[in-house]
Scaffold this motif. Structure first.
Motif, short mmCIF file in Angstrom:
data_model
loop_
_atom_site.label_atom_id
_atom_site.label_comp_id
_atom_site.label_asym_id
_atom_site.label_seq_id
_atom_site.Cartn_x
_atom_site.Cartn_y
_atom_site.Cartn_z
N TYR A 58 -13.42 -3.66 -8.47
CA TYR A 58 -12.22 -4.39 -8.85
C TYR A 58 -10.98 -3.61 -8.39
CZ TYR A 58 -14.87 -7.47 -12.00
OH TYR A 58 -15.73 -8.40 -12.53
N PRO A 59 -9.85 -4.29 -8.27
CA PRO A 59 -8.61 -3.56 -8.02
C PRO A 59 -8.31 -2.63 -9.20
CG PRO A 59 -8.33 -5.92 -7.66
CD PRO A 59 -9.65 -5.74 -8.34
N THR A 94 -4.64 8.75 -7.76
CA THR A 94 -5.43 7.68 -7.16
C THR A 94 -6.00 8.13 -5.83
OG1 THR A 94 -3.52 6.74 -6.03
CG2 THR A 94 -4.02 5.88 -8.23
N PHE A 95 -7.02 7.42 -5.39
CA PHE A 95 -7.68 7.76 -4.13
C PHE A 95 -6.75 7.54 -2.94
CE2 PHE A 95 -11.41 7.66 -6.71
CZ PHE A 95 -12.34 8.45 -6.05
N ALA A 110 -7.45 1.29 -5.08
CA ALA A 110 -6.24 1.94 -5.57
C ALA A 110 -4.97 1.26 -5.08
CB ALA A 110 -6.23 3.41 -5.15
N ARG A 111 -5.11 0.43 -4.06
CA ARG A 111 -3.97 -0.30 -3.51
C ARG A 111 -3.97 -1.76 -3.93
NH1 ARG A 111 -4.95 4.07 -1.77
NH2 ARG A 111 -3.54 5.35 -0.54
N GLY A 112 -4.69 -2.05 -5.01
CA GLY A 112 -4.66 -3.39 -5.56
C GLY A 112 -5.53 -4.39 -4.84
N ILE A 113 -6.53 -3.92 -4.10
CA ILE A 113 -7.42 -4.80 -3.33
C ILE A 113 -8.83 -4.75 -3.91
CG2 ILE A 113 -8.41 -5.26 -1.04
CD1 ILE A 113 -5.96 -3.80 0.13
N ALA A 114 -9.42 -5.91 -4.16
CA ALA A 114 -10.82 -5.97 -4.56
C ALA A 114 -11.68 -5.73 -3.33
CB ALA A 114 -11.15 -7.32 -5.18
N SER A 163 0.83 -1.20 0.00
CA SER A 163 0.00 0.00 0.00
C SER A 163 0.86 1.25 0.00
CB SER A 163 -0.92 0.00 1.21
OG SER A 163 -1.57 1.23 1.34
N VAL A 164 1.90 1.25 0.87
CA VAL A 164 2.80 2.41 0.94
C VAL A 164 3.53 2.60 -0.38
CG1 VAL A 164 4.85 3.33 2.06
CG2 VAL A 164 3.07 2.23 3.43
N ALA A 165 3.98 1.48 -0.98
CA ALA A 165 4.70 1.56 -2.25
C ALA A 165 3.80 2.11 -3.35
CB ALA A 165 5.23 0.19 -2.64
N ALA A 166 2.56 1.59 -3.40
CA ALA A 166 1.62 2.05 -4.43
C ALA A 166 1.30 3.52 -4.24
CB ALA A 166 0.34 1.21 -4.37
#
Length: 618
Positions: free
Chosen positions: A427-428, A32-33, A468-472, A21-24
């Protein structure tokens, strides 16, 4: 992967999610949100059309800036959409305006506590400009109010004044608090606007009505008031013991509406002969969702849409014979109208693009709508004539256009017993088909509520921030949710934490089976009943969740019944039994009962003054 190995990896999974999450965030923060976006957006709250149908008064919330402004609720500002469809700010800034109503075509009344005011007062302002002027102020703090059609009478609600003798005794040390006995009743007052020489000099009388008042509305002839009354000010009474009365201007009850259960909305027909209402079907109906009609002379309301496998959310009168209403149908909403005899219902706006939350039907065939979409929170729309497309009139958050949105859609699936269910999936961001992703299950409260396919990002809704952090993110409308009729909303009663929470696991399995979700990276969160589900996921279903975040959740159904401020509501629409009737049921419906199963890292959130779910539950 085996369950034991998955359990051992969970702390590592949680840390890796935080790290990613921190990297993204560092790579894509500009478009991104971010977490602060979920608490900084503005939203239209209400809309009221002028009598001639040319202008719309609306309220908009403006959140305080986190860590910059003083702590507090969002400011509420008053705006006008004028005849040329221009947005005009009227009362803005650090203000809290409420309940704007029209005094003719060119003047508004509203409630506010402005600079120098000791308490909330009623103001008036011309739509042609100029400063707001005080219309009424008294020793009472004005709550809900209405003005008679002829402009003479102002009816308003206010908490009863405390006994001065008791106040004196409290100052001398007699300050014992008797639980739920010292609550002030809400009283109904009537002010003569033609009396006195100014706003502080009106003649005011208190109408003696048994109970605590909750709402009021003048009849079209100005000679009667429709009021909602509960036996006491208790929250429980507001849920299970609401009654509608018609009273005269002396407070005498001249008609009683014989209804049971909850009441969400009620209003006179334009000719004053009927009263329409959105209410529950009976005392055990969890949520108001039936469109009812009753004579203004009293009696038993008639369900205009019997058997509707949906919930009516709100309504307005088009004329004395026609009602316009919004239906919650699963995750969508529909705008429709029908005759009061129940014949010929017609769809105005079909379910689809907009999620409608408020309506106000004006003259000249124009309707004001408050509506949202997956791309924006509530905004003001208008609908004119026979056009079947609503026109958006406001853009409250221009900065949303600079952000990338993840795909959002409705997903249907079957529970293990064959019951068809649905929910909303975000979706992610940058989703690639065939790749599996972490999942956050966001469970709504109630359970008499439901998630719509609209704006799903907020302080307690992960939405686009998680995506926004790649999580569905999946919002399941499990059995017992609203939007599918009375029978469906009652289906989980007397079976807490049973098939209703199995539905959540079946949703996860569906998303795993279609190839979207990584089964080893599933989390669960939610507030109130959603917090109950999250605690259940951390104990009973601990083998299925890598992380749980219960918010004001229930852990012990036994102590919950003894500490909540809604015991009768819990009996009527949840458990349908008391503790002493089935101790084993309440024990086994408690997440804490299965605490030895817990292997799930759990972040527990609560508020220390919560009266509904006592902090001891956390």
């Amino acid at each position: 992967m085996g369950k034991a190995l998955r359990a051992g990896l969970r702390p590592l999974i949680l840390l890796s999610l935080v790290a990613s999450s921190v990297a993204a965030q560092s790579k894509t923060a500009a478009d991104t949100f971010q977490p602060w976006h979920s608490v900084m957006y503005r939203s239209v709250l209400s809309a009221s059309m002028s009598p001639d149908g040319t202008q719309v008064a609306f309220l908009r919330s403006r959140p305080r800036r986190p860590l910059e402004d003083d702590s507090g609720r969002a400011w509420i500002e008053l705006y006008l959409l004028d005849a040329d469809r221009r947005e005009v700010p009227f009362i803005t800034g650090d203000v809290n305006v409420s309940r704007p109503i029209w005094l003719g075509d060119d003047e508004l009344a509203f409630v506010a506590r402005r600079s120098g005011d000791e308490r909330r007062a009623v103001y008036r302002i011309s739509t042609h400009g100029g400063e707001a002027r005080k219309l009424f102020e008294s020793e009472f703090n004005v709550g809900s109010f209405d003005v008679s059609p002829n402009g003479r009478w102002l009816a308003f609600l206010s908490a009863e004044k405390r006994d001065p003798d008791l106040l004196m005794l409290e100052g001398k040390g007699f300050n014992q608090e008797i639980f739920e006995e010292n609550l002030p009743f809400t009283m109904l007052h009537l002010a003569d606007l033609q009396s006195g020489e100014g706003p502080t000099d009106r003649t005011v009388k208190t109408l003696k009505i048994d109970g605590s008042l909750r709402s009021l509305r003048f009849s079209p002839d100005g000679q009667r008031l429709l009021v909602e009354v509960t036996p006491t000010p208790l929250v429980d009474d507001a849920l299970v013991a609401q009654q509608l009365h018609v009273v005269d201007l002396d407070g005498k009850v001249i008609a009683r509406i014989e209804s049971e259960g909850k009441i969400a909305q009620a209003d006179w027909s334009p000719d004053g002969r009927h009263i329409a209402m959105v209410s529950s079907l009976d005392r055990n109906d969890p949520a108001p969702g039936r469109l009812m009609l009753v004579s203004a002379d009293g009696g038993i309301p008639r369900d205009l849409l019997p058997g509707l496998e949906a919930h009516v959310a709100t309504f307005d009168w088009r004329d004395e014979k026609t009602l316009v209403y919004v239906i919650d149908i699963g995750t969508e909403t529909e705008l429709a109208e029908m005759s009061i005899d129940g014949s010929d219902p017609q769809t105005i706006l079909p379910a689809g693009d907009l999620v409608i939350t408020r309506i106000d039907v004006g003259s000249q065939g124009t309707t004001a709508l408050v509506a949202q979409t997956p791309r924006h929170p509530n905004e003001l729309y208008t609908l004119t004539g026979n056009v079947d497309i609503a026109t958006r009139q406001t853009t409250s958050n221009e900065w949303l256009a600079t952000l990338r949105f993840a795909r959002q859609e409705v997903v249907k699936y079957k529970a293990r017993d064959g019951l068809e269910l649905e929910g909303v999936l975000i979706y992610p961001l940058n989703y690639n088909q065939g790749e599996r992703y972490p999942l956050m299950l966001s469970v709504h409260g109630g359970p008499e509520a439901h998630d719509r396919n609209g704006w799903l990002t907020g302080y307690s809704a992960p939405g686009q921030v998680a995506a926004a952090r790649g999580i569905a993110v999946f919002y399941p409308n499990y059995r017992g949710s609203t939007g599918r009729g009375v029978e469906f909303s009652k289906i989980s009663q007397a079976d807490a934490a049973g098939p209703e929470f199995d539905d959540l696991i079946d949703a996860v399995d569906h998303l795993i089976n279609v190839g979207i979700v990584d089964e080893d990276k599933v989390g669960i969160t939610g507030g109130s009943y959603g917090g109950y589900a999250s605690a259940w996921g951390a104990t009973y279903y601990s083998d299925r969740f890598a992380v749980s975040i219960p918010f004001v959740g229930i852990s012990d159904a036994i102590s919950k019944m003894g500490t909540t401020d809604i015991p009768y509501e819990m009996y009527d629409v949840h458990h349908r039994k008391w503790l002493w009737e089935d101790w084993e049921y309440f024990a086994k419906a408690s997440p804490i009962y299965y605490v030895t199963r817990n292997r799930t890292p759990t972040l527990i959130l609560h508020g220390k003054d919560d009266p509904r779910v006592h902090p001891s539950q956390s």
